[in-house]
Design a protein around this motif. Structure first.
Motif, PDB file in Angstrom:
ATOM      1  N   THR A  36       0.825  -1.214   0.000  1.00  0.00           N
ATOM      2  CA  THR A  36       0.000   0.000   0.000  1.00  0.00           C
ATOM      3  C   THR A  36       0.853   1.255   0.000  1.00  0.00           C
ATOM      4  O   THR A  36       0.728   2.113  -0.883  1.00  0.00           O
ATOM      5  CB  THR A  36      -0.947   0.006   1.215  1.00  0.00           C
ATOM      6  OG1 THR A  36      -1.788  -1.146   1.171  1.00  0.00           O
ATOM      7  CG2 THR A  36      -1.817   1.257   1.200  1.00  0.00           C
ATOM      8  N   PHE A  37       1.737   1.384   1.008  1.00  0.00           N
ATOM      9  CA  PHE A  37       2.482   2.648   1.051  1.00  0.00           C
ATOM     10  C   PHE A  37       3.576   2.715  -0.010  1.00  0.00           C
ATOM     11  O   PHE A  37       4.023   3.801  -0.375  1.00  0.00           O
ATOM     12  CB  PHE A  37       3.032   2.952   2.454  1.00  0.00           C
ATOM     13  CG  PHE A  37       4.050   2.010   2.997  1.00  0.00           C
ATOM     14  CD1 PHE A  37       5.336   1.949   2.491  1.00  0.00           C
ATOM     15  CD2 PHE A  37       3.733   1.203   4.074  1.00  0.00           C
ATOM     16  CE1 PHE A  37       6.285   1.103   3.015  1.00  0.00           C
ATOM     17  CE2 PHE A  37       4.687   0.345   4.618  1.00  0.00           C
ATOM     18  CZ  PHE A  37       5.965   0.289   4.073  1.00  0.00           C
ATOM     19  N   ALA A  41       3.830   5.911  -2.348  1.00  0.00           N
ATOM     20  CA  ALA A  41       5.096   6.646  -2.378  1.00  0.00           C
ATOM     21  C   ALA A  41       5.741   6.643  -3.759  1.00  0.00           C
ATOM     22  O   ALA A  41       6.403   7.610  -4.144  1.00  0.00           O
ATOM     23  CB  ALA A  41       6.057   6.051  -1.348  1.00  0.00           C
ATOM     24  N   CYS A  54      -2.592   9.189   6.315  1.00  0.00           N
ATOM     25  CA  CYS A  54      -2.656   7.847   5.743  1.00  0.00           C
ATOM     26  C   CYS A  54      -1.281   7.192   5.713  1.00  0.00           C
ATOM     27  O   CYS A  54      -1.125   6.032   6.123  1.00  0.00           O
ATOM     28  CB  CYS A  54      -3.243   7.914   4.334  1.00  0.00           C
ATOM     29  SG  CYS A  54      -4.982   8.400   4.259  1.00  0.00           S
ATOM     30  N   MET A  55      -0.271   7.921   5.256  1.00  0.00           N
ATOM     31  CA  MET A  55       1.076   7.365   5.193  1.00  0.00           C
ATOM     32  C   MET A  55       1.615   7.065   6.587  1.00  0.00           C
ATOM     33  O   MET A  55       2.276   6.039   6.806  1.00  0.00           O
ATOM     34  CB  MET A  55       1.994   8.327   4.452  1.00  0.00           C
ATOM     35  CG  MET A  55       1.735   8.403   2.957  1.00  0.00           C
ATOM     36  SD  MET A  55       2.037   6.833   2.109  1.00  0.00           S
ATOM     37  CE  MET A  55       3.832   6.798   2.109  1.00  0.00           C
ATOM     38  N   TRP A  58      -0.190   3.852   7.890  1.00  0.00           N
ATOM     39  CA  TRP A  58       0.329   2.629   7.262  1.00  0.00           C
ATOM     40  C   TRP A  58       1.751   2.339   7.701  1.00  0.00           C
ATOM     41  O   TRP A  58       2.098   1.179   7.964  1.00  0.00           O
ATOM     42  CB  TRP A  58       0.271   2.773   5.737  1.00  0.00           C
ATOM     43  CG  TRP A  58      -1.125   2.849   5.197  1.00  0.00           C
ATOM     44  CD1 TRP A  58      -2.227   2.204   5.692  1.00  0.00           C
ATOM     45  CD2 TRP A  58      -1.575   3.606   4.071  1.00  0.00           C
ATOM     46  NE1 TRP A  58      -3.324   2.523   4.943  1.00  0.00           N
ATOM     47  CE2 TRP A  58      -2.966   3.371   3.938  1.00  0.00           C
ATOM     48  CE3 TRP A  58      -0.945   4.453   3.159  1.00  0.00           C
ATOM     49  CZ2 TRP A  58      -3.725   3.970   2.927  1.00  0.00           C
ATOM     50  CZ3 TRP A  58      -1.697   5.039   2.154  1.00  0.00           C
ATOM     51  CH2 TRP A  58      -3.074   4.790   2.042  1.00  0.00           C
ATOM     52  N   GLY A  59       2.586   3.356   7.816  1.00  0.00           N
ATOM     53  CA  GLY A  59       3.962   3.148   8.250  1.00  0.00           C
ATOM     54  C   GLY A  59       4.046   2.660   9.684  1.00  0.00           C
ATOM     55  O   GLY A  59       4.820   1.747  10.004  1.00  0.00           O
ATOM     56  N   TYR A 106      -8.090   7.925   2.034  1.00  0.00           N
ATOM     57  CA  TYR A 106      -7.266   8.004   0.825  1.00  0.00           C
ATOM     58  C   TYR A 106      -8.098   7.960  -0.461  1.00  0.00           C
ATOM     59  O   TYR A 106      -7.916   8.816  -1.345  1.00  0.00           O
ATOM     60  CB  TYR A 106      -6.204   6.904   0.821  1.00  0.00           C
ATOM     61  CG  TYR A 106      -5.196   7.090  -0.290  1.00  0.00           C
ATOM     62  CD1 TYR A 106      -4.144   7.994  -0.153  1.00  0.00           C
ATOM     63  CD2 TYR A 106      -5.305   6.385  -1.491  1.00  0.00           C
ATOM     64  CE1 TYR A 106      -3.237   8.200  -1.175  1.00  0.00           C
ATOM     65  CE2 TYR A 106      -4.389   6.588  -2.515  1.00  0.00           C
ATOM     66  CZ  TYR A 106      -3.365   7.492  -2.341  1.00  0.00           C
ATOM     67  OH  TYR A 106      -2.467   7.689  -3.357  1.00  0.00           O
TER      68      TYR A 106
END
Length: 307
Positions: A36-37, A41, A54-55, A58-59, A106
């Protein structure tokens, strides 16, 4: 002589950490999270507060999932000074909420069926659509872990794996949404009654976080009295406090004597205090309902502090 030798290194690895149903869900979390990320990215792109959230979500979830899988696979979690069962259950619930939010935000802000203007073009659109699909799969993988590890009625388990423990994470998450709306031009300082509501939100949030922290650290027995009884008493008080906020906040925000019953026509989109007040009112009732359900379940939980 050979009988006294130490077992080979492979014996210290726990294959069930990746082959069991829960282990499979965690491996899928790593795969879907990384995908996903990486899609976002690489070519999908993100911007603003929404994309950054969102980033970050997920991170954060990916990093802790790596830690959980690594510790389970190598059995190093036994060296950590925390209740591993409580930690993994609390993290799975938090990750489910974070990924559910990101899976909604997102696509809502960044995904569209039409191709983007050049130079991004259709490639960026396709990457964003793919990222949205994998974000949904990531949420489902965390939700499946919660479903697999949740304590069933009558089952002895760690506190955070019970319905009451999982609800604590949801309550704290909803409180964070309330705080976000409070600091976004909500005008909560106009009346002392509204400040009382802020105090209610803050107090309940802090105690809820303290309950989760004590559970995860395995210090529930250090309180000097039964932890489950304290939880019931606190939850009952939280219901009363939120009930007062659920009555006071709408009155001082939407009653014609103190506030605006309808959204002002000249209120700018995105920076309107009435919108923030409405969000707070809605999530106040959401948390009130969560605490009521928590009170009903917390009276019959059975858990082991050391799990």
């Amino acid at each position: 002589m050979s009988g006294t030798m130490e077992p080979p290194g492979g014996a210290y690895l726990h294959l069930g950490a990746v082959t069991s149903p829960v282990g499979t869900a965690r491996v899928l979390q790593l795969v879907f999270g990384c995908t996903t990320f990486s899609l976002v990215a690489h070519r999908g792109g993100f911007a603003g507060v929404q994309g950054t959230f969102c980033m970050a979500a997920w991170g954060f979830c990916f990093a802790l999932s790596v830690l959980v899988v690594a510790c389970e696979f190598t059995k190093l979690h036994g060296c950590l000074r925390l209740s591993w069962g409580n930690f993994t259950a609390a993290f799975a619930m938090l990750a489910t909420l974070l990924c559910a939010t990101a899976a909604v935000i997102y696509p809502l802000y960044f995904t569209q069926l039409q191709c983007l203007p050049e130079p991004a073009g259709c490639t960026a659109r396709n990457f964003r659509l793919s990222a949205s699909v994998f974000a949904g799969l990531l949420f489902l993988s965390y939700a499946s872990e919660v479903a697999l590890t949740r304590a069933r009625p009558g089952q002895v388990a760690s506190y955070m794996a019970t319905v009451s423990g999982l609800l604590k994470i949801v309550q704290a998450f909803v409180a964070c949404i309330i705080f976000g709306a409070l600091v976004h031009d909500s005008n909560y300082g106009r009346y002392a009654a509204m400040q009382w509501c802020v105090a209610v939100y803050s107090l309940c949030f802090l105690v809820t976080v303290a309950v989760v922290a004590l559970s995860v650290m395995g210090h529930m027995g250090a309180l000097g009295c039964p932890f489950d009884r304290l939880v019931v008493v606190y939850t009952f008080l939280a219901v009363l406090l939120y009930l007062s906020a659920a009555v006071i906040w709408p009155v001082f925000c939407f009653d014609p004597k103190y506030g605006e019953p309808r959204r002002p026509p000249n209120c700018p989109q995105g920076s309107c205090s009435w919108d923030s007040q409405l969000v707070i009112a809605i999530f106040t009732y959401v948390n009130l309902l969560l605490y009521i359900v928590d009170l009903a379940y917390s009276q019959r939980i059975r858990f082991v502090p050391t799990l």
